[in-house]
Design a protein around this motif. Structure first.
Motif, PDB file in Angstrom:
ATOM      1  N   ARG A   1       0.871  -1.160   0.000  1.00 47.89           N
ATOM      2  CA  ARG A   1       0.000   0.000   0.000  1.00 47.89           C
ATOM      3  C   ARG A   1       0.914   1.217   0.000  1.00 47.89           C
ATOM      4  NH1 ARG A   1      -1.942   2.932   4.106  1.00 47.89           N
ATOM      5  NH2 ARG A   1      -0.504   1.887   5.495  1.00 47.89           N
ATOM      6  N   ARG A   2       0.645   2.141  -0.856  1.00 50.47           N
ATOM      7  CA  ARG A   2       1.457   3.356  -0.851  1.00 50.47           C
ATOM      8  C   ARG A   2       0.833   4.378   0.091  1.00 50.47           C
ATOM      9  NH1 ARG A   2       5.486   4.450  -3.818  1.00 50.47           N
ATOM     10  NH2 ARG A   2       5.216   6.663  -3.493  1.00 50.47           N
ATOM     11  N   VAL A   3       1.690   4.965   0.872  1.00 49.95           N
ATOM     12  CA  VAL A   3       1.187   6.049   1.700  1.00 49.95           C
ATOM     13  C   VAL A   3       1.620   7.335   1.026  1.00 49.95           C
ATOM     14  CG1 VAL A   3       1.362   7.193   3.925  1.00 49.95           C
ATOM     15  CG2 VAL A   3       1.260   4.705   3.810  1.00 49.95           C
ATOM     16  N   ASP A   4       0.647   8.090   0.558  1.00 53.64           N
ATOM     17  CA  ASP A   4       0.955   9.341  -0.118  1.00 53.64           C
ATOM     18  C   ASP A   4       0.292  10.464   0.678  1.00 53.64           C
ATOM     19  OD1 ASP A   4       1.223  11.532  -1.742  1.00 53.64           O
ATOM     20  OD2 ASP A   4       0.804  10.429  -3.592  1.00 53.64           O
ATOM     21  N   ILE A   5       1.050  10.951   1.627  1.00 53.73           N
ATOM     22  CA  ILE A   5       0.466  11.888   2.575  1.00 53.73           C
ATOM     23  C   ILE A   5       0.005  13.174   1.889  1.00 53.73           C
ATOM     24  CG2 ILE A   5       0.974  13.327   4.607  1.00 53.73           C
ATOM     25  CD1 ILE A   5       2.625  11.038   5.679  1.00 53.73           C
ATOM     26  N   LEU A   6       0.818  13.685   0.987  1.00 54.38           N
ATOM     27  CA  LEU A   6       0.455  14.959   0.357  1.00 54.38           C
ATOM     28  C   LEU A   6      -0.872  14.846  -0.390  1.00 54.38           C
ATOM     29  CD1 LEU A   6       3.964  16.160  -0.921  1.00 54.38           C
ATOM     30  CD2 LEU A   6       2.766  16.782   1.196  1.00 54.38           C
ATOM     31  N   ARG A   7      -1.020  13.720  -1.082  1.00 48.60           N
ATOM     32  CA  ARG A   7      -2.272  13.530  -1.820  1.00 48.60           C
ATOM     33  C   ARG A   7      -3.455  13.399  -0.849  1.00 48.60           C
ATOM     34  NH1 ARG A   7      -2.896   7.867  -4.104  1.00 48.60           N
ATOM     35  NH2 ARG A   7      -3.494   7.668  -1.931  1.00 48.60           N
ATOM     36  N   ASP A   8      -3.224  12.634   0.216  1.00 47.36           N
ATOM     37  CA  ASP A   8      -4.302  12.419   1.188  1.00 47.36           C
ATOM     38  C   ASP A   8      -4.688  13.718   1.904  1.00 47.36           C
ATOM     39  OD1 ASP A   8      -4.180   9.843   0.386  1.00 47.36           O
ATOM     40  OD2 ASP A   8      -3.222   9.055   2.203  1.00 47.36           O
ATOM     41  N   VAL A   9      -3.695  14.555   2.153  1.00 45.65           N
ATOM     42  CA  VAL A   9      -4.000  15.830   2.814  1.00 45.65           C
ATOM     43  C   VAL A   9      -4.880  16.690   1.892  1.00 45.65           C
ATOM     44  CG1 VAL A   9      -3.024  17.994   3.693  1.00 45.65           C
ATOM     45  CG2 VAL A   9      -1.929  15.824   4.265  1.00 45.65           C
ATOM     46  N   LEU A  10      -4.512  16.672   0.625  1.00 44.24           N
ATOM     47  CA  LEU A  10      -5.311  17.441  -0.342  1.00 44.24           C
ATOM     48  C   LEU A  10      -6.749  16.938  -0.385  1.00 44.24           C
ATOM     49  CD1 LEU A  10      -2.963  17.965  -3.423  1.00 44.24           C
ATOM     50  CD2 LEU A  10      -3.997  19.725  -1.955  1.00 44.24           C
ATOM     51  N   GLU A  11      -6.866  15.640  -0.342  1.00 40.70           N
ATOM     52  CA  GLU A  11      -8.198  15.044  -0.391  1.00 40.70           C
ATOM     53  C   GLU A  11      -9.012  15.444   0.840  1.00 40.70           C
ATOM     54  OE1 GLU A  11      -9.066  10.551  -0.743  1.00 40.70           O
ATOM     55  OE2 GLU A  11      -8.028  11.207  -2.578  1.00 40.70           O
ATOM     56  N   ALA A  12      -8.338  15.393   2.001  1.00 35.49           N
ATOM     57  CA  ALA A  12      -9.023  15.779   3.235  1.00 35.49           C
ATOM     58  C   ALA A  12      -9.428  17.258   3.171  1.00 35.49           C
ATOM     59  CB  ALA A  12      -8.117  15.531   4.434  1.00 35.49           C
ATOM     60  N   ARG A  13      -8.516  18.049   2.623  1.00 30.22           N
ATOM     61  CA  ARG A  13      -8.799  19.491   2.527  1.00 30.22           C
ATOM     62  C   ARG A  13     -10.049  19.720   1.668  1.00 30.22           C
ATOM     63  NH1 ARG A  13      -4.560  23.258  -0.564  1.00 30.22           N
ATOM     64  NH2 ARG A  13      -3.481  23.855   1.339  1.00 30.22           N
ATOM     65  N   ALA A  14     -10.144  18.946   0.595  1.00 28.89           N
ATOM     66  CA  ALA A  14     -11.312  19.077  -0.283  1.00 28.89           C
ATOM     67  C   ALA A  14     -12.593  18.766   0.474  1.00 28.89           C
ATOM     68  CB  ALA A  14     -11.162  18.158  -1.486  1.00 28.89           C
ATOM     69  N   GLN A  15     -12.466  17.896   1.471  1.00 24.26           N
ATOM     70  CA  GLN A  15     -13.643  17.565   2.290  1.00 24.26           C
ATOM     71  C   GLN A  15     -13.757  18.457   3.531  1.00 24.26           C
ATOM     72  OE1 GLN A  15     -13.687  13.315   3.105  1.00 24.26           O
ATOM     73  NE2 GLN A  15     -12.730  12.937   1.129  1.00 24.26           N
ATOM     74  N   ARG A  16     -12.949  19.467   3.547  1.00 25.82           N
ATOM     75  CA  ARG A  16     -12.964  20.445   4.641  1.00 25.82           C
ATOM     76  C   ARG A  16     -12.748  19.816   6.008  1.00 25.82           C
ATOM     77  NH1 ARG A  16     -14.281  25.107   2.711  1.00 25.82           N
ATOM     78  NH2 ARG A  16     -15.298  25.214   0.690  1.00 25.82           N
ATOM     79  N   LYS A  17     -11.821  18.899   6.042  1.00 25.62           N
ATOM     80  CA  LYS A  17     -11.443  18.397   7.366  1.00 25.62           C
ATOM     81  C   LYS A  17      -9.933  18.233   7.426  1.00 25.62           C
ATOM     82  CE  LYS A  17     -12.260  13.589   6.265  1.00 25.62           C
ATOM     83  NZ  LYS A  17     -12.945  12.370   6.544  1.00 25.62           N
ATOM     84  N   PRO A  18      -9.393  18.344   8.623  1.00 27.67           N
ATOM     85  CA  PRO A  18      -7.941  18.204   8.723  1.00 27.67           C
ATOM     86  C   PRO A  18      -7.527  16.736   8.599  1.00 27.67           C
ATOM     87  CG  PRO A  18      -8.890  18.522  10.903  1.00 27.67           C
ATOM     88  CD  PRO A  18     -10.027  18.612   9.915  1.00 27.67           C
ATOM     89  N   PHE A  19      -6.352  16.537   8.074  1.00 29.05           N
ATOM     90  CA  PHE A  19      -5.786  15.192   8.001  1.00 29.05           C
ATOM     91  C   PHE A  19      -5.007  14.971   9.301  1.00 29.05           C
ATOM     92  CE2 PHE A  19      -2.549  12.089   6.693  1.00 29.05           C
ATOM     93  CZ  PHE A  19      -3.339  11.154   6.034  1.00 29.05           C
ATOM     94  N   VAL A  20      -5.334  13.877  10.002  1.00 30.92           N
ATOM     95  CA  VAL A  20      -4.782  13.692  11.349  1.00 30.92           C
ATOM     96  C   VAL A  20      -3.772  12.534  11.381  1.00 30.92           C
ATOM     97  CG1 VAL A  20      -5.341  13.238  13.772  1.00 30.92           C
ATOM     98  CG2 VAL A  20      -6.960  14.528  12.336  1.00 30.92           C
ATOM     99  N   ILE A  21      -2.584  12.859  11.864  1.00 27.35           N
ATOM    100  CA  ILE A  21      -1.553  11.819  12.004  1.00 27.35           C
ATOM    101  C   ILE A  21      -1.165  11.708  13.478  1.00 27.35           C
ATOM    102  CG2 ILE A  21       0.735  11.027  11.290  1.00 27.35           C
ATOM    103  CD1 ILE A  21       0.584  12.874   8.894  1.00 27.35           C
ATOM    104  N   THR A  22      -1.191  10.479  14.002  1.00 32.06           N
ATOM    105  CA  THR A  22      -0.752  10.255  15.381  1.00 32.06           C
ATOM    106  C   THR A  22       0.611   9.572  15.374  1.00 32.06           C
ATOM    107  OG1 THR A  22      -3.040   9.952  16.054  1.00 32.06           O
ATOM    108  CG2 THR A  22      -1.364   9.149  17.568  1.00 32.06           C
ATOM    109  N   PHE A  23       1.495  10.043  16.218  1.00 28.34           N
ATOM    110  CA  PHE A  23       2.833   9.456  16.348  1.00 28.34           C
ATOM    111  C   PHE A  23       2.897   8.674  17.647  1.00 28.34           C
ATOM    112  CE2 PHE A  23       5.148  11.753  13.000  1.00 28.34           C
ATOM    113  CZ  PHE A  23       4.179  12.674  12.646  1.00 28.34           C
ATOM    114  N   CYS A  24       3.372   7.437  17.571  1.00 27.52           N
ATOM    115  CA  CYS A  24       3.535   6.688  18.814  1.00 27.52           C
ATOM    116  C   CYS A  24       4.825   5.883  18.783  1.00 27.52           C
ATOM    117  CB  CYS A  24       2.325   5.779  19.044  1.00 27.52           C
ATOM    118  SG  CYS A  24       2.079   4.553  17.763  1.00 27.52           S
TER     119      CYS A  24
END
Ligand SMILES: Nc1nc2c(ncn2[C@@H]2O[C@H](COP(=O)(O)OP(=O)(O)OP(=O)(O)O)[C@@H](O)[C@H]2O)c(=O)[nH]1
Ligand SMILES: [Mg+2]
Length: 502
Positions: free
Chosen positions: A265-288
């Motif tokens: 599975r490719r993780v493409d954060i920049l693309r996913d952030v854009l997609e979230a932005r289009a849906q007017r919600k923040p893209f959330v990443i948790t670090f553990c």
């Protein structure tokens, strides 16, 4: 003059051989030495080799994957040998090209090659040509008899007779005799690798590979499992011609390693952030991750990378546990904002810190931060969490709760490249905790890995394998130092090369 001449396939099957008159010593020894020290090591640039009192000259036929070897006493200077090998090769190829074309069938043809007559003639011609000319016509019959005898003596058939032309395939004695050679070459076959791989063939090499991987910091359990799976994959496999067991195993292992590192599975954060932005919600990443591995530092580097890519970031200070954790993030926030001053961004800070001090419930703070980010139109929320040991049940439960409640878009496990066997335990237990406390049928587990301190490990890159193997998830970022720009993506090939390097 010649001690022996052998033609064998690169797979180690002796197709035909000749032993000189009066030569009692088996040529398995010198041929094995040749194979071991030249051919298997692919040092085949030079076509001669010496073994004790013998000189060996050999020629590879790469089209049909054959080796032609001639042996003679070192003290002799046989000027015709090079040309002779060429001639034998040409004749053998020419005469058997159909059979040789079916490489897979070679092993069934071991007793098939009735090459004595051609060989004797060529040898006569070669030897004749190299000495005084007048002898040439005279020697024909004599020599032919001699070589017939020779062939026989080496195939230890019954006594005496016939120098007569053999009528092709029907000569049973010759066939039987040559079978005798097969026995003699048992060892040779063993060396070149029998055609079908067995567990035993691979065992010593796999054992070595396993130790090698462990020395490169791959967790021992995983090194074992990897080698087992390579063995399973290869068992019963018909080896490619002229490949050794070692190189076959090595290649299979290398392929497995590349596969492990290549994300399904490719993780493409920049693309996913854009997609979230289009849906007017923040893209959330948790670090553990466990304590001190570089969660907060790499969170800051990722903030920098996101900002450079034109996004705004809210850092949620959810490590409410370790003294100084909040201030550490505030420092990063200030520095990042000074690198990208609000004046350049329409008066808005590109990065902001959301914090509620210490001792509070981290899951609640994360939730507030996400709501705040939504209101304030931040593109990304990066949730810093407290380091915790995987055996600390209360803290693991708290983390699992934070993730279950807030359903971040991405859960990144931060792990040090320095980690060895511990990697397995950490990841298994983090994932287990997430699964145990999930309220969903499809629990949110670790989605990706940040591999930190990659700059401190030389070529001991095994943790990359351990972590991806255990989680099946990609390494999304590699931390390579302590400044904001020390963030890379993983180069799987380079990692595998470093792993395979002696
Ligand atoms: N050389 C090197 N050092 C790093 C890297 N990433 C982090 N560090 C250092 O590792 C140390 C710990 O980093 P932190 O970011 O505080 O680690 P943490 O996981 O947040 O620690 P806790 O919050 O205490 O669990 C710091 O000195 C960092 O500078 C890296 O990629 N390379
Ligand atoms: Mg931290």
């Amino acid at each position: 003059m010649l001690d022996f001449f052998a033609i064998f396939s690169k797979g180690g099957i002796v197709l035909w051989c000749f032993q000189g008159a009066g030569v009692s010593e088996s040529f398995a020894g010198p041929v094995n030495a040749l194979i071991r020290s030249v051919i298997l090591q692919e040092r085949t640039g030079n076509s001669s080799f010496t073994h004790n009192a013998l000189s060996l000259k050999y020629k590879l036929d790469n089209e049909f994957e054959l080796v032609f070897v001639v042996g003679f006493q070192k003290i002799l200077t046989l000027t015709y040998v090079d040309k002779f090998i060429d001639d034998v090769q040409l004749h053998f190829r020419d005469r058997y090209k159909n059979e040789l074309g079916q490489k897979g069938a070679l092993k069934f043809l071991v007793n098939h090659f009735e090459f004595e007559d051609d060989f004797s003639r060529l040898l006569r011609e070669a030897e004749g040509g190299s000495i005084a000319r007048p002898q040439k016509p005279m020697r024909t019959y004599n020599e032919s008899q001699k070589s017939q005898k020779t062939v026989k003596s080496m195939i230890e058939t019954k006594g005496g007779d016939k120098g007569k032309e053999q009528t092709g395939k029907k000569n049973k004695q010759a066939k039987k005799g040559r079978k005798g050679f097969g026995g003699m070459f048992g060892m040779l076959k063993g060396l070149v690798g029998s055609k079908t791989l067995t567990q035993q063939d691979m065992e010593p090499i796999l054992e070595k590979m396993k130790d090698h991987l462990i020395a490169k910091n791959v967790a021992a359990d995983i090194a074992s499992q990897l080698c087992d799976s390579v063995a399973k994959k290869l068992e019963g496999k018909v080896m490619g011609t002229f490949t050794t067991v070692a190189s076959t195993v090595k290649q299979a292992l290398q392929e497995s390693l590349v596969q492990i590192l290549q994300p399904k599975r490719r993780v493409d954060i920049l693309r996913d952030v854009l997609e979230a932005r289009a849906q007017r919600k923040p893209f959330v990443i948790t670090f553990c991750g466990v304590n001190g591995v570089g969660k907060s530092t790499n969170l800051a580097k990722i903030s920098y990378w996101l900002i450079e890519n034109g996004f705004t970031v809210l850092i949620a200070a959810c490590d409410t546990f370790r003294a100084g954790a909040v201030e550490q993030l505030r420092t990063h926030q200030r520095r990042l904002n000074s690198l990208h001053p609000p004046e350049q961004h329409g008066g808005h800070p590109v990065v902001q810190l959301f914090e509620k001090g210490y001792g509070k419930d981290a899951a609640g703070i994360a939730m507030e931060a996400i709501a705040y980010a939504r209101n304030q139109c931040f593109d990304v929320v990066l949730v810093d969490t407290a380091g915790r040991m995987q055996d600390n049940a209360p803290l693991m439960t708290a983390l699992a709760k934070l993730i279950a409640v807030n359903t971040p878009d991405l859960v990144l496990f931060v792990g040090e490249a320095l980690v060895g066997n511990e990697a397995v335990d950490q990841l298994v237990k983090f994932n287990q905790a997430l699964a145990d406390h999930s309220m969903s049928d499809h629990p949110r587990l670790i989605d990706g890995i940040v591999l930190t301190k990659f700059d401190t490990i030389d070529d001991k890159v095994g943790a990359a394998i351990s972590m991806t193997y255990i989680t099946g998830q990609p390494i999304v970022f590699v931390g390579t130092g302590q400044t904001y720009s020390d963030l890379r993506s993983l180069n799987a090939r380079a990692v595998v090369n470093a792993l395979m390097k002696a």
